[in-house]
Design an enzyme around this catalytic site. Structure first.
Site, PDB file in Angstrom:
ATOM      1  N   LYS A 117       0.832  -1.209   0.000  1.00  0.00           N
ATOM      2  CA  LYS A 117       0.000   0.000   0.000  1.00  0.00           C
ATOM      3  C   LYS A 117       0.864   1.256   0.000  1.00  0.00           C
ATOM      4  CE  LYS A 117      -2.891   0.944   3.635  1.00  0.00           C
ATOM      5  NZ  LYS A 117      -2.787   2.330   4.131  1.00  0.00           N
ATOM      6  N   SER A 118       1.857   1.308   0.867  1.00  0.00           N
ATOM      7  CA  SER A 118       2.710   2.504   0.952  1.00  0.00           C
ATOM      8  C   SER A 118       3.402   2.770  -0.377  1.00  0.00           C
ATOM      9  CB  SER A 118       3.787   2.309   2.034  1.00  0.00           C
ATOM     10  OG  SER A 118       3.206   2.292   3.298  1.00  0.00           O
ATOM     11  N   ARG A 132      -8.139  12.747  12.384  1.00  0.00           N
ATOM     12  CA  ARG A 132      -6.712  12.435  12.460  1.00  0.00           C
ATOM     13  C   ARG A 132      -5.887  13.715  12.353  1.00  0.00           C
ATOM     14  NH1 ARG A 132      -5.471   7.208   8.928  1.00  0.00           N
ATOM     15  NH2 ARG A 132      -3.537   7.348  10.132  1.00  0.00           N
ATOM     16  N   ASP A 156       1.801  -0.990  11.952  1.00  0.00           N
ATOM     17  CA  ASP A 156       0.524  -1.449  11.393  1.00  0.00           C
ATOM     18  C   ASP A 156       0.240  -2.916  11.729  1.00  0.00           C
ATOM     19  OD1 ASP A 156       0.125   1.039  10.346  1.00  0.00           O
ATOM     20  OD2 ASP A 156       0.796   0.526   8.322  1.00  0.00           O
ATOM     21  N   LYS A 194      -4.458   6.201  14.403  1.00  0.00           N
ATOM     22  CA  LYS A 194      -4.604   5.474  13.135  1.00  0.00           C
ATOM     23  C   LYS A 194      -6.072   5.557  12.688  1.00  0.00           C
ATOM     24  CE  LYS A 194      -0.321   4.498  12.819  1.00  0.00           C
ATOM     25  NZ  LYS A 194       0.473   5.222  11.825  1.00  0.00           N
ATOM     26  N   ARG A 199      -6.383   2.320  17.786  1.00  0.00           N
ATOM     27  CA  ARG A 199      -6.189   0.858  17.712  1.00  0.00           C
ATOM     28  C   ARG A 199      -5.820   0.234  19.052  1.00  0.00           C
ATOM     29  NH1 ARG A 199      -3.497   0.532  11.695  1.00  0.00           N
ATOM     30  NH2 ARG A 199      -5.483   0.553  10.562  1.00  0.00           N
ATOM     31  N   ARG A 222      -7.644  -3.123   9.443  1.00  0.00           N
ATOM     32  CA  ARG A 222      -6.706  -3.984  10.182  1.00  0.00           C
ATOM     33  C   ARG A 222      -7.375  -4.636  11.407  1.00  0.00           C
ATOM     34  NH1 ARG A 222      -2.654  -3.645   6.914  1.00  0.00           N
ATOM     35  NH2 ARG A 222      -1.980  -1.620   6.122  1.00  0.00           N
TER      36      ARG A 222
HETATM   37  C1  S3P Z   1       2.546   4.905   6.210  1.00  0.00           C
HETATM   38  C2  S3P Z   1       3.150   5.206   7.385  1.00  0.00           C
HETATM   39  C3  S3P Z   1       2.616   4.792   8.692  1.00  0.00           C
HETATM   40  C4  S3P Z   1       1.594   3.682   8.571  1.00  0.00           C
HETATM   41  C5  S3P Z   1       0.610   3.930   7.457  1.00  0.00           C
HETATM   42  C6  S3P Z   1       1.336   4.074   6.133  1.00  0.00           C
HETATM   43  C7  S3P Z   1       3.159   5.397   4.953  1.00  0.00           C
HETATM   44  O1  S3P Z   1       2.013   5.903   9.308  1.00  0.00           O
HETATM   45  O2  S3P Z   1       0.904   3.501   9.781  1.00  0.00           O
HETATM   46  O3  S3P Z   1      -0.287   2.845   7.362  1.00  0.00           O
HETATM   47  O4  S3P Z   1       2.823   4.876   3.874  1.00  0.00           O
HETATM   48  O5  S3P Z   1       4.005   6.302   5.030  1.00  0.00           O
HETATM   49  P1  S3P Z   1       2.897   6.947  10.200  1.00  0.00           P
HETATM   50  O6  S3P Z   1       4.076   7.250   9.409  1.00  0.00           O
HETATM   51  O7  S3P Z   1       2.040   8.136  10.444  1.00  0.00           O
HETATM   52  O8  S3P Z   1       3.204   6.182  11.444  1.00  0.00           O
END
Ligand code: S3P
Length: 429
Positions: free
Chosen positions: A21-22, A121, A316, A343, A347, A389
């Site tokens: 996803k990222s 958020r 995550d 989140k 969570r 999740r």
């Molecule tokens: C992500 C970073 C994380 C993660 C999120 C995706 C990203 O968040 O929890 O699901 O793609 O950069 P944080 O960087 O705010 O912890």
């Protein structure tokens, strides 16, 4: 929609899970502001990444999706067009935080919003450093904090020297994206290392980002250049099947071609520490990202303590690690994980609430949870809280619980793992 699940054993399979996803988000964003045509394969077509695509299409980028292949006709660093309507990231925090960095430097004003979870958020974590760079970001102020909907008026930006108050890849990435457009270099100091997909992919596309200990040094560039990118499978999605293979009796699961970037593999370290039989093979590289096949077998687990700089490497995965801990002998303590509270849901609260319904011995703390292993979990009526999740973690717990479990609002898995239940059902035939 709801989904019913029952206890299963003897899971023996070789599977692939969807793309990361990222990284998928970043392919769309960076491809849109690069010169040339970016071809992405194994793209995650989950709802979050589709929200990113929608935002960039609304800014004039031609993006075509064909199954898991995505083609992006990049506009160059300064080629985005003012959107005709308010952008909507829906449930996607990554889209909102990262796009804000890009929009801070455009020659137009953008309004951007999201669903009810997004509107709760915190956005000040990105607006504070971006404002220091000269950005103009206005939004809803509550309890001295900034929330979406926000309005971003693009400005000429200057480089900054900034220490992140929390370990967040989203905040780091937002600043890095703004720094591409700044008139001088930016130095970001991280309290603990967080996922570095932005640095890897931007450098792959022509950026000039270096790392010295906990400092990330970003120099402005004239352009980024399109590349072909094959997205590795998402270790955060693999985590559910990794845990299923460990907790369900007589099981062995291999998940192919998973991204094993060291900033993401905290779950493997923790499960190893808990005594899991987990092996990596076929190590490879794709667009600068490490990949491997992961094989797990049914294992007896023992409790552990999880704290400090491993937390951002598994942030995550903490809900599914909490499930594994329910089946471990002894106590698991999770500390330093206050970021879980901001989140898609809080969570700490939602994991404790839902696993308690299944008979877990789990207690909420200020910065994490304490879980005592129990002889068994029981099926229950689970609320997903519209958090993908939570839905998937409880679904895996249900595979080793007595009696039937119902996951309410289970369709939220579409955010990151659209075929999650189909893949689970295939193991049950
Ligand atoms: C992500 C970073 C994380 C993660 C999120 C995706 C990203 O968040 O929890 O699901 O793609 O950069 P944080 O960087 O705010 O912890």
């Amino acid at each position: 929609m709801f989904t019913k699940l029952n206890k299963i054993s003897n899971i023996k399979c070789n599977i692939t899970v969807p793309g990361d996803k990222s990284i998928s988000h970043r392919c769309v964003m960076f491809g849109s502001i690069a010169k040339g045509t970016t071809h992405v394969s194994n793209f995650l077509t989950g709802a979050d990444c589709m929200s990113t695509i929608d935002c960039f299409i609304k800014m004039g980028v031609d993006i075509k999706v064909d199954s898991t292949n995505v083609t992006i006709q990049g506009k160059g660093l300064n080629g985005l067009k003012p959107p005709k309507e308010m952008l909507n990231v829906n449930n996607s925090g990554t889209t909102l935080r990262l796009i804000t960095g890009i929009l801070s430097a455009q020659k137009f004003t953008t309004q951007i919003t999201g669903d009810s979870s997004i509107q709760k958020r915190p956005m000040d974590r990105v607006s504070v450093p971006l404002s220091l760079m000269g950005a103009d970001i206005q939004g809803t102020q509550k309890y001295g904090k900034l929330f979406a909907p926000i309005t971003i008026t693009g400005k000429k930006l200057n480089g900054i020297n900034y220490t992140l108050p929390m370990a967040s890849a989203q905040v780091k990435s937002s600043i890095i994206l703004a720094s591409l457009y700044a008139n001088s270099q930016t130095i970001i100091t991280e309290p603990e290392p967080t996922r570095d997909h932005t640095e890897i992919l931007l450098n792959y596309m022509g950026a000039d980002i270096t790392k010295e200990k906990n400092k990330i040094i970003c120099r402005p560039v004239k352009e980024l250049y399109a590349k072909d990118i094959n997205v590795p499978a998402d270790i955060s999605s693999a985590a559910y099947f990794i845990t299923a293979g460990i907790i369900c009796p007589n099981s062995e699961i291999t998940i192919k071609n998973v991204g094993v970037n060291p900033t993401r593999t905290g779950i493997i370290d923790v499960l190893n520490d808990m005594g899991a039989d987990i092996k990596l093979s076929n190590q490879n590289q794709s667009a600068g990202e490490l990949t491997a096949d992961i094989t797990v077998k049914t294992s007896s687990l023992k409790g552990t303590t999880i704290y400090g700089d491993i937390i951002p490497r598994l942030i995550d995965e903490l809900p599914i690690i909490a499930v594994a801990a329910c089946f471990a002998k002894g106590t698991t303590i999770i500390k330093d994980a206050q970021e879980l509270k901001v989140k898609e849901t809080n969570r700490i609260k939602t994991v404790v609430e839902e696993l308690s319904k299944m008979g877990a011995d789990i207690k909420e703390t200020d910065d994490g949870m304490i879980i005592n292993g129990v002889p068994k979990l029981n099926g229950a009526f689970i609320e997903s809280h519209n958090d993908h999740r939570i839905a998937m973690s409880c679904a895996i717990a249900a595979l080793n619980a007595e009696g039937e479990t119902t996951i309410n609002n289970s369709e939220c898995v579409d955010i990151s793992f659209p075929n999650f239940f189909e893949l689970l059902n295939e193991q049950n035939k």
